[in-house]
Design a protein around this motif. Structure first.
Motif, PDB file in Angstrom:
ATOM      1  N   ALA A  91       0.847  -1.202   0.000  1.00  0.00           N
ATOM      2  CA  ALA A  91       0.000   0.000   0.000  1.00  0.00           C
ATOM      3  C   ALA A  91       0.882   1.251   0.000  1.00  0.00           C
ATOM      4  O   ALA A  91       1.981   1.225   0.567  1.00  0.00           O
ATOM      5  CB  ALA A  91      -0.896  -0.007   1.226  1.00  0.00           C
ATOM      6  N   PRO A  92       0.396   2.332  -0.621  1.00  0.00           N
ATOM      7  CA  PRO A  92      -0.864   2.541  -1.344  1.00  0.00           C
ATOM      8  C   PRO A  92      -0.931   1.698  -2.616  1.00  0.00           C
ATOM      9  O   PRO A  92       0.093   1.398  -3.221  1.00  0.00           O
ATOM     10  CB  PRO A  92      -0.839   4.040  -1.683  1.00  0.00           C
ATOM     11  CG  PRO A  92       0.150   4.653  -0.747  1.00  0.00           C
ATOM     12  CD  PRO A  92       1.180   3.588  -0.548  1.00  0.00           C
ATOM     13  N   PHE A  93      -2.158   1.350  -3.015  1.00  0.00           N
ATOM     14  CA  PHE A  93      -2.325   0.425  -4.136  1.00  0.00           C
ATOM     15  C   PHE A  93      -3.462   0.882  -5.032  1.00  0.00           C
ATOM     16  O   PHE A  93      -4.315   1.675  -4.645  1.00  0.00           O
ATOM     17  CB  PHE A  93      -2.620  -0.992  -3.621  1.00  0.00           C
ATOM     18  CG  PHE A  93      -3.708  -1.030  -2.584  1.00  0.00           C
ATOM     19  CD1 PHE A  93      -5.044  -0.975  -2.942  1.00  0.00           C
ATOM     20  CD2 PHE A  93      -3.383  -1.106  -1.240  1.00  0.00           C
ATOM     21  CE1 PHE A  93      -6.047  -0.988  -1.975  1.00  0.00           C
ATOM     22  CE2 PHE A  93      -4.381  -1.123  -0.270  1.00  0.00           C
ATOM     23  CZ  PHE A  93      -5.707  -1.070  -0.639  1.00  0.00           C
ATOM     24  N   TRP A  94      -3.462   0.378  -6.244  1.00  0.00           N
ATOM     25  CA  TRP A  94      -4.580   0.572  -7.161  1.00  0.00           C
ATOM     26  C   TRP A  94      -5.804  -0.105  -6.559  1.00  0.00           C
ATOM     27  O   TRP A  94      -5.741  -1.245  -6.088  1.00  0.00           O
ATOM     28  CB  TRP A  94      -4.230  -0.030  -8.521  1.00  0.00           C
ATOM     29  CG  TRP A  94      -5.296   0.064  -9.551  1.00  0.00           C
ATOM     30  CD1 TRP A  94      -6.055   1.144  -9.863  1.00  0.00           C
ATOM     31  CD2 TRP A  94      -5.722  -0.985 -10.430  1.00  0.00           C
ATOM     32  NE1 TRP A  94      -6.928   0.847 -10.896  1.00  0.00           N
ATOM     33  CE2 TRP A  94      -6.747  -0.457 -11.250  1.00  0.00           C
ATOM     34  CE3 TRP A  94      -5.339  -2.311 -10.614  1.00  0.00           C
ATOM     35  CZ2 TRP A  94      -7.385  -1.218 -12.230  1.00  0.00           C
ATOM     36  CZ3 TRP A  94      -5.973  -3.065 -11.581  1.00  0.00           C
ATOM     37  CH2 TRP A  94      -6.981  -2.517 -12.381  1.00  0.00           C
ATOM     38  N   VAL A  95      -6.941   0.589  -6.570  1.00  0.00           N
ATOM     39  CA  VAL A  95      -8.100   0.143  -5.795  1.00  0.00           C
ATOM     40  C   VAL A  95      -8.626  -1.227  -6.194  1.00  0.00           C
ATOM     41  O   VAL A  95      -9.287  -1.894  -5.392  1.00  0.00           O
ATOM     42  CB  VAL A  95      -9.240   1.175  -5.898  1.00  0.00           C
ATOM     43  CG1 VAL A  95      -8.841   2.494  -5.262  1.00  0.00           C
ATOM     44  CG2 VAL A  95      -9.649   1.391  -7.357  1.00  0.00           C
ATOM     45  N   SER A  96      -8.336  -1.683  -7.411  1.00  0.00           N
ATOM     46  CA  SER A  96      -8.926  -2.945  -7.871  1.00  0.00           C
ATOM     47  C   SER A  96      -8.179  -4.187  -7.400  1.00  0.00           C
ATOM     48  O   SER A  96      -8.740  -5.287  -7.434  1.00  0.00           O
ATOM     49  CB  SER A  96      -9.015  -2.955  -9.411  1.00  0.00           C
ATOM     50  OG  SER A  96      -9.973  -2.033  -9.860  1.00  0.00           O
ATOM     51  N   TYR A  97      -6.931  -4.049  -6.986  1.00  0.00           N
ATOM     52  CA  TYR A  97      -6.163  -5.241  -6.594  1.00  0.00           C
ATOM     53  C   TYR A  97      -6.857  -6.076  -5.508  1.00  0.00           C
ATOM     54  O   TYR A  97      -7.084  -7.278  -5.697  1.00  0.00           O
ATOM     55  CB  TYR A  97      -4.769  -4.854  -6.102  1.00  0.00           C
ATOM     56  CG  TYR A  97      -3.808  -4.346  -7.144  1.00  0.00           C
ATOM     57  CD1 TYR A  97      -3.812  -4.821  -8.453  1.00  0.00           C
ATOM     58  CD2 TYR A  97      -2.847  -3.384  -6.815  1.00  0.00           C
ATOM     59  CE1 TYR A  97      -2.911  -4.359  -9.394  1.00  0.00           C
ATOM     60  CE2 TYR A  97      -1.940  -2.910  -7.755  1.00  0.00           C
ATOM     61  CZ  TYR A  97      -1.978  -3.395  -9.042  1.00  0.00           C
ATOM     62  OH  TYR A  97      -1.081  -2.929  -9.966  1.00  0.00           O
ATOM     63  N   PRO A  98      -7.197  -5.500  -4.343  1.00  0.00           N
ATOM     64  CA  PRO A  98      -7.813  -6.339  -3.302  1.00  0.00           C
ATOM     65  C   PRO A  98      -9.187  -6.865  -3.688  1.00  0.00           C
ATOM     66  O   PRO A  98      -9.544  -7.989  -3.298  1.00  0.00           O
ATOM     67  CB  PRO A  98      -7.886  -5.401  -2.087  1.00  0.00           C
ATOM     68  CG  PRO A  98      -7.796  -4.030  -2.646  1.00  0.00           C
ATOM     69  CD  PRO A  98      -6.957  -4.127  -3.868  1.00  0.00           C
ATOM     70  N   GLU A  99      -9.944  -6.084  -4.459  1.00  0.00           N
ATOM     71  CA  GLU A  99     -11.277  -6.550  -4.847  1.00  0.00           C
ATOM     72  C   GLU A  99     -11.189  -7.705  -5.844  1.00  0.00           C
ATOM     73  O   GLU A  99     -11.990  -8.648  -5.795  1.00  0.00           O
ATOM     74  CB  GLU A  99     -12.090  -5.399  -5.440  1.00  0.00           C
ATOM     75  CG  GLU A  99     -12.179  -4.168  -4.538  1.00  0.00           C
ATOM     76  CD  GLU A  99     -12.579  -4.495  -3.107  1.00  0.00           C
ATOM     77  OE1 GLU A  99     -13.474  -5.340  -2.912  1.00  0.00           O
ATOM     78  OE2 GLU A  99     -11.985  -3.917  -2.182  1.00  0.00           O
ATOM     79  N   MET A 100     -10.218  -7.656  -6.739  1.00  0.00           N
ATOM     80  CA  MET A 100      -9.998  -8.781  -7.650  1.00  0.00           C
ATOM     81  C   MET A 100      -9.602 -10.032  -6.870  1.00  0.00           C
ATOM     82  O   MET A 100     -10.034 -11.143  -7.198  1.00  0.00           O
ATOM     83  CB  MET A 100      -8.903  -8.436  -8.656  1.00  0.00           C
ATOM     84  CG  MET A 100      -9.303  -7.420  -9.698  1.00  0.00           C
ATOM     85  SD  MET A 100      -7.902  -7.060 -10.796  1.00  0.00           S
ATOM     86  CE  MET A 100      -8.678  -5.954 -11.984  1.00  0.00           C
ATOM     87  N   ALA A 101      -8.778  -9.857  -5.843  1.00  0.00           N
ATOM     88  CA  ALA A 101      -8.385 -10.998  -5.009  1.00  0.00           C
ATOM     89  C   ALA A 101      -9.607 -11.629  -4.355  1.00  0.00           C
ATOM     90  O   ALA A 101      -9.762 -12.860  -4.336  1.00  0.00           O
ATOM     91  CB  ALA A 101      -7.373 -10.552  -3.946  1.00  0.00           C
ATOM     92  N   ARG A 102     -10.501 -10.801  -3.852  1.00  0.00           N
ATOM     93  CA  ARG A 102     -11.721 -11.320  -3.217  1.00  0.00           C
ATOM     94  C   ARG A 102     -12.597 -12.048  -4.227  1.00  0.00           C
ATOM     95  O   ARG A 102     -13.191 -13.077  -3.917  1.00  0.00           O
ATOM     96  CB  ARG A 102     -12.491 -10.181  -2.557  1.00  0.00           C
ATOM     97  CG  ARG A 102     -11.772  -9.567  -1.353  1.00  0.00           C
ATOM     98  CD  ARG A 102     -12.636  -8.535  -0.646  1.00  0.00           C
ATOM     99  NE  ARG A 102     -11.943  -7.978   0.513  1.00  0.00           N
ATOM    100  CZ  ARG A 102     -11.296  -6.820   0.514  1.00  0.00           C
ATOM    101  NH1 ARG A 102     -11.272  -6.084  -0.597  1.00  0.00           N
ATOM    102  NH2 ARG A 102     -10.679  -6.397   1.593  1.00  0.00           N
ATOM    103  N   LEU A 103     -12.695 -11.503  -5.439  1.00  0.00           N
ATOM    104  CA  LEU A 103     -13.486 -12.173  -6.478  1.00  0.00           C
ATOM    105  C   LEU A 103     -12.896 -13.532  -6.841  1.00  0.00           C
ATOM    106  O   LEU A 103     -13.609 -14.421  -7.298  1.00  0.00           O
ATOM    107  CB  LEU A 103     -13.571 -11.288  -7.720  1.00  0.00           C
ATOM    108  CG  LEU A 103     -14.522 -10.093  -7.618  1.00  0.00           C
ATOM    109  CD1 LEU A 103     -14.350  -9.175  -8.821  1.00  0.00           C
ATOM    110  CD2 LEU A 103     -15.970 -10.551  -7.511  1.00  0.00           C
ATOM    111  N   ALA A 104     -11.585 -13.681  -6.641  1.00  0.00           N
ATOM    112  CA  ALA A 104     -10.923 -14.954  -6.904  1.00  0.00           C
ATOM    113  C   ALA A 104     -10.922 -15.861  -5.678  1.00  0.00           C
ATOM    114  O   ALA A 104     -10.214 -16.877  -5.649  1.00  0.00           O
ATOM    115  CB  ALA A 104      -9.486 -14.704  -7.368  1.00  0.00           C
ATOM    116  N   ASP A 105     -11.721 -15.493  -4.653  1.00  0.00           N
ATOM    117  CA  ASP A 105     -11.815 -16.260  -3.401  1.00  0.00           C
ATOM    118  C   ASP A 105     -10.503 -16.304  -2.639  1.00  0.00           C
ATOM    119  O   ASP A 105     -10.255 -17.232  -1.852  1.00  0.00           O
ATOM    120  CB  ASP A 105     -12.317 -17.684  -3.662  1.00  0.00           C
ATOM    121  CG  ASP A 105     -13.766 -17.714  -4.118  1.00  0.00           C
ATOM    122  OD1 ASP A 105     -14.537 -16.848  -3.677  1.00  0.00           O
ATOM    123  OD2 ASP A 105     -14.112 -18.594  -4.934  1.00  0.00           O
ATOM    124  N   ALA A 106      -9.651 -15.311  -2.864  1.00  0.00           N
ATOM    125  CA  ALA A 106      -8.407 -15.203  -2.121  1.00  0.00           C
ATOM    126  C   ALA A 106      -8.523 -14.071  -1.103  1.00  0.00           C
ATOM    127  O   ALA A 106      -9.459 -13.268  -1.144  1.00  0.00           O
ATOM    128  CB  ALA A 106      -7.236 -14.958  -3.066  1.00  0.00           C
TER     129      ALA A 106
END
Length: 357
Positions: A196-211
């Motif tokens: 962090a700081p990070f591009w806002v989509s990284y953690p949400e993409m991880a969640r969508l991948a069940d990670a």
């Protein structure tokens, strides 16, 4: 043959109550509550799901046919995966800025990463000519052979990393490439390490991948660069993917070769750990900083998924072309996912190799 149709009118009785009254705002994913604080960079967005999850766990619709008395219950609840993910703040701010511009308000847009100049004329003309010449049909799902060969040449000449065309997958922008990479390599319970700081989509993409996203803080005193010691302390058997973005979105920080080599030595100790190197801003850089591709470091080619595209350096944001390069096993998995998401990416024939090099 004569066809007979019977029209039946339906009433939809939504059990939504007053807390689900339509919200204002131009973006369908936000409540319209957007506050900009003068003199600062603070703004707040309220997700419809977040503010009302405690009030309503499931929404049902009663569909009642006027021609008969029985009622049918329809479950319109959403997947937990959708409920867990947040709407993109970048998209929300961009939509708000667009609405203001359309209303005649002068706005300087700093949300989406987009150059303030048009696509170079030589590329635009190539696109126009290709369309006129009939290059408007389906292309191979992974990208045209000519484009993938050109990308291989670019990566060899500019980044010092060698690939063959079957190790390249062209997608609708680097964003899709990153998401498909996470879907391809992450399993439920895996962790995605994100400085962090990070591009806002990284953690949400991880969640969508069940990670599970694991955020590692950085400090301004260290130019927002990842501390190798902190990284090493946070790695475990669950660690599957480390995301490195250099030059960084949003900080602009550039990882030096020395620091990347320290990180590489740590990565080498963890057999399950892969690195996703987001290099979309590689040409938005100022001397004396230089861009180093993580896959070019000794022993890291096999561990790295390199993502890049044409949006930033070539001002081709609306063309939607990006790519991922990596070991064939991983790229083939991304290609399999992509084959079920779209037929092929746009503007491949239009982007001749001579334009991108």
């Amino acid at each position: 043959m004569a066809a007979t149709s019977t029209s039946t009118s339906y009433r939809l009785g939504f059990r939504l109550h007053q807390q689900l009254a339509p919200c204002s705002g131009s973006h369908p994913q936000t409540s319209g509550a957007v506050s900009f604080l003068s003199g600062s960079h603070n703004f707040s967005f309220k997700s419809l799901e977040t503010t009302r999850r405690s009030q309503l766990s499931r929404i049902s619709v009663v569909v009642k046919a006027e021609s008969r008395s029985e009622e049918m219950q329809l479950d319109i609840s959403l997947s937990p995966r959708v409920n867990a993910v947040k709407p993109s703040k970048t998209v929300a701010i961009t939509d708000q800025a667009t609405a203001l511009v359309q209303a005649g308000v002068p706005v300087i847009r700093l949300a989406a990463g987009e150059p303030d100049f048009d696509t170079p004329v030589v590329i635009a003309e190539a696109g126009i000519n290709a369309i006129r010449e009939g290059f408007t049909r389906y292309t191979p799902n992974a990208g045209t052979q000519e484009l993938r060969v050109a990308i291989c040449h670019k990566l060899k000449e500019e980044n010092g990393i060698s690939y063959t065309p079957d190790q390249i997958l062209v997608s609708n922008g680097a964003k899709q490439s990153i998401y498909q990479a996470m879907l391809a390599v992450c399993s439920p319970g895996d962790e995605v390490i994100i400085p962090a700081p990070f591009w806002v989509s990284y953690p949400e993409m991880a969640r969508l991948a069940d990670a599970t996203p694991v955020i590692l803080p950085t400090s301004i005193s260290e130019n927002f660069l990842l501390d190798p010691k902190l990284l090493e302390s946070k790695l475990s058997a669950k660690s599957r993917l480390l995301i490195l973005c250099s030059p960084s979105n949003p900080t602009g920080s550039v990882y030096s070769k020395k620091l990347l080599e320290e990180i590489a030595r740590i990565v080498a100790k963890h057999p399950r750990l892969l690195v996703l190197s987001d290099e979309i801003y590689e040409h938005i850089i100022y001397a004396p900083a230089t861009h180093i591709s993580f896959a070019s470091l000794p022993g890291m080619w096999e561990r790295t998924l390199t993502v890049n595209g044409f949006s930033k350096a070539f001002a081709m944001t609306g063309w939607r072309l990006g790519y991922i390069a990596g070991p064939k096993h991983f790229v083939a998995a991304c290609n399999k996912i992509q084959s079920q998401v779209l037929y092929h990416t746009t503007f491949q024939d239009e982007l001749s190799p001579s334009c991108m090099l």
